[in-house]
Design an enzyme around this catalytic site. Structure first.
Site, mmCIF file in Angstrom:
data_model
loop_
_atom_site.group_PDB
_atom_site.id
_atom_site.type_symbol
_atom_site.label_atom_id
_atom_site.label_comp_id
_atom_site.label_asym_id
_atom_site.label_seq_id
_atom_site.Cartn_x
_atom_site.Cartn_y
_atom_site.Cartn_z
ATOM 1 N N CYS A 130 -0.522 -1.028 -5.075
ATOM 2 C CA CYS A 130 0.494 0.172 -5.223
ATOM 3 C C CYS A 130 0.313 0.680 -3.584
ATOM 4 C CB CYS A 130 0.233 1.108 -6.390
ATOM 5 S SG CYS A 130 -1.445 1.647 -6.319
ATOM 6 N N ARG A 181 -2.610 3.151 -9.480
ATOM 7 C CA ARG A 181 -1.750 2.682 -10.116
ATOM 8 C C ARG A 181 -2.222 1.271 -10.442
ATOM 9 N NH1 ARG A 181 3.869 4.617 -7.757
ATOM 10 N NH2 ARG A 181 2.621 4.502 -5.901
#
Length: 462
Positions: free
Chosen positions: A411, A416
């Site tokens: 990410c 994430r």
């Protein structure tokens, strides 16, 4: 006398009419009983309906039970094979987009008013709550079932995620704190950590709202540093573990108001070599919703002399720039998967005020995320628990991503992607990793010609 006979005849005709109506709706061999607005269904009848286009079977329990945990007295964990999920807990979620997301979930899962909907639970409450919700939306053909009956019969097929134990329910953590030996716990030393950015005075959980009994705060700055926000050096990670009382054999439980930092630390601990790392599925909200107590004392770390291995003991779990390039170069069996928003992927925004370049590593593929860098709605249910495995795989398939490939997730700075890596691990995928540097490293923050960049809408890979 004639009046009495007419009344009796009318009663017989009404009874026959009701019987015909039930038989027409449910099939001549199906025995159903009225239970409020819903009807009950037997195990045999349910087994016959699974897979039929006009029937949908729905697990309404907490998602932990769907994933594999044996909760509420059920003999076997997991869900009925062929069932989808729509948890009663979602109806109580604190989410500003709840109504829209619930509607989207019904559509995605094929739960429609035109179908016969079987709702099952184990506590006699969840199915009723979901049934009432659907009834208000105009659903008519609703059936309920007690899954405990199904789970008792070993011949009835059930499914559980391969590594479901990596995501734990609040009740599991409560049992641990209370000195019990919950399912899958081997009885070794455990540590519970509340994880967020900043010291414990800045944490929204730790001292202000309170934390799980005995939990110690972890500031994410203890395991990563700017400007790239990669993990710190292996030597420093080993010292972090030892100062935190963590060894390779410690059962580590991580949680927070936002689970994303917990998954970031979880991925790093697994890379280091901790064998048993758990994350509270749904975060702090699940603990509070269960009605469990919180404490507001400051618990300090207790150090250990040795981590028990040389870091990293699981080196391939996190990769760096050279390996990311190798993965992109392998056009057949590998994918570098972008866990950022669509706008970040196509180069409309960088997603971060401290990252200037926009776009994606050339050759990477989009793996979904959320609307911006603060959420992972595409991978989470409305109560922030892990989304259904089948739906995750279906999302990936649209972009040519398949579970048997070598997959490395990235990410902007690793948070994430670490959560999605954990979900892939829960699902049992083998050849998976986190590309730690992500877009922040690849872009060089000012643009690096050695790392080619693409922008614009890519074509879906088949």
């Amino acid at each position: 006398m004639i009046l009495k006979k007419s009344t009796k005849l009318l009663g017989i005709l009404l009874t026959l009419s009701l019987s015909v109506t039930v038989l027409a709706a449910c099939g001549s061999k199906q025995e159903v009983k009225e239970d409020g607005k819903a009807k009950t269904i037997t195990a045999k009848e349910l087994k016959d309906k699974i897979g039929k286009s006009d029937w949908v079977v729905v697990d309404t329990r907490e998602n932990d039970a769907f994933n594999g945990w044996t909760l509420d007295g059920v003999k076997r964990g997991g869900h009925i094979k062929g069932a989808t999920d729509f948890s009663a807990a979602w109806l109580k979620a604190d989410n500003k987009d709840k109504d829209k997301r619930l509607d989207d979930a019904l559509k995605t899962k094929g739960i429609s008013a035109e179908k016969n909907v079987v709702l099952y639970d184990a506590n006699g409450k969840d199915a009723k709550e979901v049934g009432d919700y659907l009834s208000k939306k105009g659903y008519k053909n609703i059936y309920t079932y007690d899954v405990k009956e199904w789970a008792k019969d070993e011949s009835m097929p059930m499914e559980a995620y391969t590594n479901y134990q990596m995501l734990v329910p609040a009740s599991w953590v409560k049992d641990l704190v209370d000195g019990k030996k919950p399912e899958t716990y081997k009885g070794k030393e455990y540590k519970i950590f509340e994880v967020s950015w900043g010291d414990e005075t800045k944490s929204p959980d730790y001292l202000k709202e309170g934390h799980i009994k005995g939990a110690v705060h972890i500031n994410t700055d203890e395991v990563e540093e700017g400007p790239l926000w990669n993990r710190i050096s292996d030597d420093r990670l080993q010292k972090f573990a030892e100062s935190s009382g963590i060894t390779t054999d410690t059962t580590v439980v991580l949680y927070g108001a936002d689970s994303m930092p917990s998954f970031r630390v979880a991925a790093i601990l697994k890379y280091m070599g901790v064998k048993d790392v758990r994350v509270l599925n749904g975060g702090t909200a699940k603990w509070k919703n269960a009605g469990y107590e919180l404490e507001k004392t400051s618990n300090k770390k207790t150090a250990v002399a040795s981590f028990g291995a040389t870091v990293p003991a699981n080196k391939g779990y996190i990769v760096d720039l050279p390996q990311a390039k190798e993965i992109i170069a392998d056009k057949q069996g590998s994918k570098l998967v972008d866990i950022r928003s669509w706008d970040e992927h196509i180069g409309k925004t960088s997603g971060y005020d401290y990252i200037k370049p926009k776009g994606r590593p050339a050759g990477s593929v989009w793996g979904h995320a959320g609307t911006d860098n603060s959420n992972l709605d595409d991978y989470r249910n409305v109560d922030n628990t892990m989304r259904n495995q089948d739906e995750i795989i279906a999302m990936w398939k649209e972009w040519g991503i398949t579970p048997e490939q070598r997959l490395s997730f990235f990410c902007g700075t690793g948070w994430r992607a670490a959560e999605v890596l954990t979900y892939a691990d829960v699902m049992g995928l083998k050849n998976i990793s986190l590309y730690d540097g992500g877009w922040n490293e690849w872009s060089g923050n000012t643009g690096n010609p050695a790392n080619p960049i693409e922008t614009g809408e890519p074509k879906k890979q088949q």
